[in-house]
Design a protein around this motif. Structure first.
Motif, short mmCIF file in Angstrom:
data_model
loop_
_atom_site.label_atom_id
_atom_site.label_comp_id
_atom_site.label_asym_id
_atom_site.label_seq_id
_atom_site.Cartn_x
_atom_site.Cartn_y
_atom_site.Cartn_z
N GLY A 1 -39.24 38.43 -33.87
CA GLY A 1 -38.14 37.91 -34.66
C GLY A 1 -37.38 36.84 -33.93
N LEU A 2 -36.51 36.18 -34.69
CA LEU A 2 -35.74 35.07 -34.14
C LEU A 2 -34.89 35.53 -32.96
CD1 LEU A 2 -35.77 32.21 -35.01
CD2 LEU A 2 -33.84 32.64 -36.52
N PHE A 3 -34.15 36.60 -33.16
CA PHE A 3 -33.34 37.16 -32.08
C PHE A 3 -33.69 38.65 -32.03
CE2 PHE A 3 -31.20 33.33 -31.52
CZ PHE A 3 -30.91 32.80 -32.77
N THR A 4 -34.02 39.13 -30.88
CA THR A 4 -34.58 40.48 -30.77
C THR A 4 -33.56 41.52 -30.33
OG1 THR A 4 -35.34 39.96 -28.56
CG2 THR A 4 -36.91 39.64 -30.36
N GLY A 5 -32.32 41.37 -30.73
CA GLY A 5 -31.33 42.39 -30.46
C GLY A 5 -30.69 42.33 -29.10
N GLY A 6 -31.02 41.37 -28.30
CA GLY A 6 -30.38 41.20 -27.01
C GLY A 6 -30.87 42.12 -25.91
N GLN A 7 -31.70 43.08 -26.25
CA GLN A 7 -32.18 44.04 -25.27
C GLN A 7 -33.64 43.83 -24.91
OE1 GLN A 7 -29.86 46.05 -23.91
NE2 GLN A 7 -28.49 44.95 -25.28
N GLN A 8 -34.28 42.88 -25.58
CA GLN A 8 -35.70 42.66 -25.34
C GLN A 8 -36.06 41.23 -25.65
OE1 GLN A 8 -37.55 45.51 -27.85
NE2 GLN A 8 -36.58 44.80 -29.69
N LEU A 9 -37.21 40.81 -25.15
CA LEU A 9 -37.74 39.48 -25.43
C LEU A 9 -38.86 39.59 -26.46
CD1 LEU A 9 -38.14 38.06 -21.81
CD2 LEU A 9 -36.41 37.41 -23.49
N ALA A 10 -39.10 38.51 -27.16
CA ALA A 10 -40.26 38.46 -28.03
C ALA A 10 -41.52 38.46 -27.16
CB ALA A 10 -40.21 37.20 -28.89
N VAL A 11 -42.62 38.97 -27.69
CA VAL A 11 -43.88 39.00 -26.95
C VAL A 11 -44.24 37.59 -26.50
CG1 VAL A 11 -46.34 39.50 -27.13
CG2 VAL A 11 -44.69 41.07 -28.12
N ALA A 12 -44.03 36.60 -27.37
CA ALA A 12 -44.36 35.22 -27.02
C ALA A 12 -43.57 34.74 -25.81
CB ALA A 12 -44.10 34.30 -28.21
N ALA A 13 -42.36 35.21 -25.64
CA ALA A 13 -41.56 34.83 -24.47
C ALA A 13 -42.21 35.35 -23.18
CB ALA A 13 -40.14 35.35 -24.59
N TYR A 14 -42.75 36.55 -23.23
CA TYR A 14 -43.46 37.07 -22.06
C TYR A 14 -44.71 36.24 -21.78
CZ TYR A 14 -40.61 41.29 -21.76
OH TYR A 14 -39.58 42.16 -21.60
N TYR A 15 -45.44 35.87 -22.83
CA TYR A 15 -46.63 35.04 -22.63
C TYR A 15 -46.24 33.72 -21.96
CZ TYR A 15 -48.98 38.12 -26.03
OH TYR A 15 -49.51 39.19 -26.70
N ARG A 16 -45.17 33.13 -22.41
CA ARG A 16 -44.69 31.86 -21.84
C ARG A 16 -44.38 32.01 -20.35
NH1 ARG A 16 -39.33 30.31 -24.68
NH2 ARG A 16 -40.63 31.15 -26.30
N ILE A 17 -43.68 33.07 -20.00
CA ILE A 17 -43.29 33.31 -18.61
C ILE A 17 -44.53 33.54 -17.73
CG2 ILE A 17 -42.14 34.95 -17.06
CD1 ILE A 17 -40.10 35.35 -19.46
N TYR A 18 -45.40 34.45 -18.17
CA TYR A 18 -46.58 34.78 -17.38
C TYR A 18 -47.56 33.61 -17.29
CZ TYR A 18 -45.28 39.68 -16.88
OH TYR A 18 -44.65 40.84 -16.55
N MET A 19 -47.70 32.84 -18.36
CA MET A 19 -48.62 31.70 -18.32
C MET A 19 -48.08 30.63 -17.38
SD MET A 19 -51.53 30.96 -19.61
CE MET A 19 -52.55 29.58 -19.21
N ALA A 20 -46.80 30.32 -17.45
CA ALA A 20 -46.20 29.33 -16.54
C ALA A 20 -46.39 29.77 -15.09
CB ALA A 20 -44.73 29.12 -16.86
N HIS A 21 -46.19 31.04 -14.83
CA HIS A 21 -46.35 31.57 -13.48
C HIS A 21 -47.79 31.40 -13.02
CE1 HIS A 21 -46.67 34.90 -10.44
NE2 HIS A 21 -45.63 34.22 -9.99
N ARG A 22 -48.75 31.75 -13.88
CA ARG A 22 -50.16 31.64 -13.52
C ARG A 22 -50.55 30.18 -13.24
NH1 ARG A 22 -55.09 34.29 -16.70
NH2 ARG A 22 -54.38 36.01 -15.42
N LEU A 23 -50.13 29.27 -14.10
CA LEU A 23 -50.49 27.86 -13.92
C LEU A 23 -49.83 27.27 -12.68
CD1 LEU A 23 -50.38 26.63 -17.62
CD2 LEU A 23 -52.40 27.19 -16.24
N ALA A 24 -48.57 27.64 -12.44
CA ALA A 24 -47.88 27.13 -11.25
C ALA A 24 -48.56 27.64 -9.98
CB ALA A 24 -46.41 27.54 -11.28
N ARG A 25 -48.94 28.89 -9.96
CA ARG A 25 -49.59 29.47 -8.77
C ARG A 25 -50.98 28.92 -8.54
NH1 ARG A 25 -49.73 35.52 -8.26
NH2 ARG A 25 -50.25 34.95 -6.15
N SER A 26 -51.62 28.39 -9.58
CA SER A 26 -52.98 27.88 -9.42
C SER A 26 -53.02 26.66 -8.51
CB SER A 26 -53.57 27.51 -10.79
OG SER A 26 -53.03 26.28 -11.26
N GLY A 27 -51.93 25.93 -8.39
CA GLY A 27 -51.89 24.73 -7.57
C GLY A 27 -52.62 23.54 -8.19
#
Length: 168
Positions: free
Chosen positions: A70-96
């Motif tokens: 959903g647009l806003f997930t109640g303030g206590q959780q992130l959307a699944v897509a937000a986790y994908y964004r975080i983990y993917m950025a981390h993976r790509l940054a670590r790849s060098g």
């Protein structure tokens, strides 16, 4: 998957600066077989390298993330897509492999001139560039609903990481 392909198609159609760029599309595992043919056709059409990233390889235990939709997930959780964004950025940054990263939400349609973003001056030490959020009614409502202080917030639909290294 279709909205992501529309976003990517609009970017590539209107902005030659992104020709020859490698793009990663995070896809829920059960959608991988359905997405493969469409991604291959789009990549061939624009002569771009499109890489499907199974979500389970980024976040193996998504059920334990406390995610919501959903647009806003109640303030206590992130959307699944937000986790994908975080983990993917981390993976790509670590790849060098990358000097910079650009994230675009799958609901973003891009017109001419988006490539000019890459010409924007980047302040020394800046690791993230994003557009400040416009104080629209739904934004003010979300700030109040989540008990956030008044202030400046950015829109996470388009994020540019102008300096990426293998550092944690």
């Amino acid at each position: 998957v279709l909205p992501a392909l529309v976003s990517l198609s609009s970017l590539l159609h209107h902005n030659a600066a992104f020709a020859g760029t490698r793009f990663f599309i995070v896809v829920d595992d059960e959608l991988m077989p359905l997405a493969e043919a469409a991604v291959q056709r789009l990549g061939a059409h624009f002569e771009a390298e499109l890489v499907l990233q199974p979500a389970s390889e980024l976040v193996p235990h998504a059920s334990r993330l406390g995610a919501g939709y959903g647009l806003f997930t109640g303030g206590q959780q992130l959307a699944v897509a937000a986790y994908y964004r975080i983990y993917m950025a981390h993976r790509l940054a670590r790849s060098g492999e990358f000097d910079q990263l650009l994230y675009i939400d799958s609901d973003t349609v891009i017109g001419d001139g988006f490539g000019d973003l890459l010409d924007e001056p980047v302040r020394d030490g800046a690791l993230l560039m994003a557009r400040l959020e416009v104080a629209r009614p739904e934004v003010r409502q979300a700030i109040a609903q989540h008990g956030l202080p008044e202030g400046m917030y950015f829109n996470s639909g388009v994020l540019w990481f102008p300096r990426v290294s293998g550092a944690e």
